[in-house]
Design an enzyme around this catalytic site. Sequence first.
Site, PDB file in Angstrom:
ATOM      1  N   HIS A  87       0.729  -1.388  -0.253  1.00 43.96           N
ATOM      2  CA  HIS A  87      -0.193   0.673  -0.069  1.00 43.96           C
ATOM      3  C   HIS A  87       0.772   1.747  -0.200  1.00 43.96           C
ATOM      4  O   HIS A  87       0.692   2.588   0.275  1.00 43.96           O
ATOM      5  CB  HIS A  87      -0.916  -0.050   0.972  1.00 43.96           C
ATOM      6  CG  HIS A  87      -2.611  -0.916   1.185  1.00 43.96           C
ATOM      7  ND1 HIS A  87      -1.830  -1.780   1.373  1.00 43.96           N
ATOM      8  CD2 HIS A  87      -2.827  -0.719   0.076  1.00 43.96           C
ATOM      9  CE1 HIS A  87      -3.414  -2.775   1.433  1.00 43.96           C
ATOM     10  NE2 HIS A  87      -3.933  -2.391   0.715  1.00 43.96           N
ATOM     11  N   ASP A 149      -7.268   4.670   9.524  1.00 43.17           N
ATOM     12  CA  ASP A 149      -8.745   4.510   8.757  1.00 43.17           C
ATOM     13  C   ASP A 149      -8.737   3.535   7.943  1.00 43.17           C
ATOM     14  O   ASP A 149     -10.809   2.983   8.143  1.00 43.17           O
ATOM     15  CB  ASP A 149      -8.147   5.293   7.939  1.00 43.17           C
ATOM     16  CG  ASP A 149      -8.199   7.124   8.437  1.00 43.17           C
ATOM     17  OD1 ASP A 149      -8.437   7.318   9.947  1.00 43.17           O
ATOM     18  OD2 ASP A 149      -8.399   8.326   8.014  1.00 43.17           O
ATOM     19  N   GLU A 260     -11.282  13.268  14.104  1.00 44.56           N
ATOM     20  CA  GLU A 260     -10.834  13.831  12.700  1.00 44.56           C
ATOM     21  C   GLU A 260     -11.536  14.945  12.174  1.00 44.56           C
ATOM     22  O   GLU A 260     -12.418  15.840  12.682  1.00 44.56           O
ATOM     23  CB  GLU A 260     -10.651  12.173  11.585  1.00 44.56           C
ATOM     24  CG  GLU A 260      -9.538  11.471  12.567  1.00 44.56           C
ATOM     25  CD  GLU A 260      -9.678  10.654  11.204  1.00 44.56           C
ATOM     26  OE1 GLU A 260      -9.455  10.433   9.793  1.00 44.56           O
ATOM     27  OE2 GLU A 260      -8.582   9.000  10.950  1.00 44.56           O
TER      28      GLU A 260
END
Length: 507
Positions: A87, A149, A260
């Site tokens: 990723h 997240d 957030e």
Amino acid sequence: MVLALRSITMTTSNTAPPSSLEALDLKGHLTVHDISQCATDFGNLRHLPPSAVLHPAAVSDISAVIKHVFRLGPRSELTVAARGRGHSLHGQAQAPGGVVVRMESLRAPEMRVLAAGGLPCIDVSGGELWIDVLMESLKHGLAPKSWTDYLHLTVGGTLSNAGISGQAFRNGPQISNVREMEIVTGKGEVVNCSTEVHADLFYAVLGGLGQFGIITRARIDLEPAPKMVKWMRVLYSDFSSLAQDQELLVSAEKTFDYIEGFVIINKTGLLNHWRSSSSFKPKNPVQADSFDSDGKTLFCLEIAKYFNPEETDTMNKEVESLLCKLSYIPSTLFETEVSYLEFLDRVHVSELKLRSIGLWEVPHPWLNLLIPRTRICDFAAGVFGKIVSDSNDGPILLYPASKSKWDNRTSAVIPDEEVFYLVAFLSSAPASDAGSLELALRKNDRILEFCWKEGIQMKQYLPHYTRLDEWKAHFGAGWEKFEHRKRIYDPLAILAPGQRIFHKDMH
Ligand SMILES: Cc1cc2nc3c(=O)[nH]c(=O)nc-3n(C[C@H](O)[C@H](O)[C@H](O)COP(=O)(O)OP(=O)(O)OC[C@H]3O[C@@H](n4cnc5c(N)ncnc54)[C@H](O)[C@@H]3O)c2cc1C
């Protein structure tokens, strides 16, 4: 022209792993069949194939390969990179011409929840996905304390960076919630380390960008898992009110469990989108219609409170008393209640949607910055609605974190202020949108230039630099220690060459 050069591709005609490697006695196997898979990543900007891929069946396989490469000495070009699930954004898990270790093949140790020192924790393999760590912990009514997240990232991959999400302000990043690790160093040695045993290696590896060793096992702190989450979004039309409320909430003793925020620029039909595609409902449906984002820059606070169903009334009272302290307009509050699992795994829903329309495996020219609190308003004024004139190519996240929750003995780099903001520009650049990649890269350059010209002492998160002087500036006063640790744990610069910090030929 310069922009075109940033997407680097290299092909290879290898049909077998380098012969010297084939002689190794491994429990798993080396192959060349998946070298092209290991030459790409989520960023989709850099594609450099290895000459072999190791599927380890045991830690001894990883150790044997690294020991072998170490024995070949500085003249051999072979390097080794652990790959979580790739990723990364700029080839950080690639090993051009070297060996990529596919960490998902390492199935040992089996996940095991235990109580060490009276406190619950879980032992997991470095290649384990956080979603699987969560699922296993939930069987015991427990869960890790700090998250990213998106949960389909590996334990070794996020611990090599930091692992930040909306819980970091109170629990610290994921690297602050690890008790011990098993590491294979750049010499092939297998070392168990913790805050007490081989502590320097322990701290070096956390946030160490894969430079000092491969994490084969980690022991992660757990806490009791709530069943439900009250999840809220609140809109603001000015940045300073959002920042003021976020800072008030992160410094309060009794506060939300997750904080957030994000920035919405020139996005049409935002509220309609929320209504049709999510379970968020306006607290005041009539007034909410008068507030939309068309053509404007809006700021959204995202907060969550965990609870168990039998505590719903108490939770609602606590939420009301916290909301009373904020400066938002009540008509802009949207809320929903979801299970804890649904909340934590929320990005996976978007992933599935994007995959189904072919928009997941596109280039991702992301830029993640950590901005000191004292300069966040200058940054916002110069960037939102100016350098960045819309947020249609991907979300822009923005939320504060507290330095006191980070351990300065780790290798992670953060700004030198008690409160700093993560600002993440998460752009996608599909090929169907001609020129979007160049535009996004140019926008990133302009943001970095703006910080430089305005003297904003930001640090990049998931840093991407290509020159030694840039890396030295990134680490600042910590460079000497980082380099010293490299000489101790990976003296031939074998590990994680895709970070482009050290090069084998330097030695
Ligand atoms: C959709 C999405 C959402 C994200 N959200 C967040 C977020 O909220 N917060 C956050 O902090 N990050 C987030 N990230 C970034 C994420 O932390 C990085 O992508 C990270 O690289 C983890 O990905 P990975 O596990 O696939 O590791 P890889 O990309 O495969 O590897 C990353 C680096 O770590 C090294 N490495 C991998 N495994 C090991 C190991 N076992 N031991 C030592 N080194 C290793 C690699 O060589 C490479 O240098 C997100 C990424 C994506 C794609």
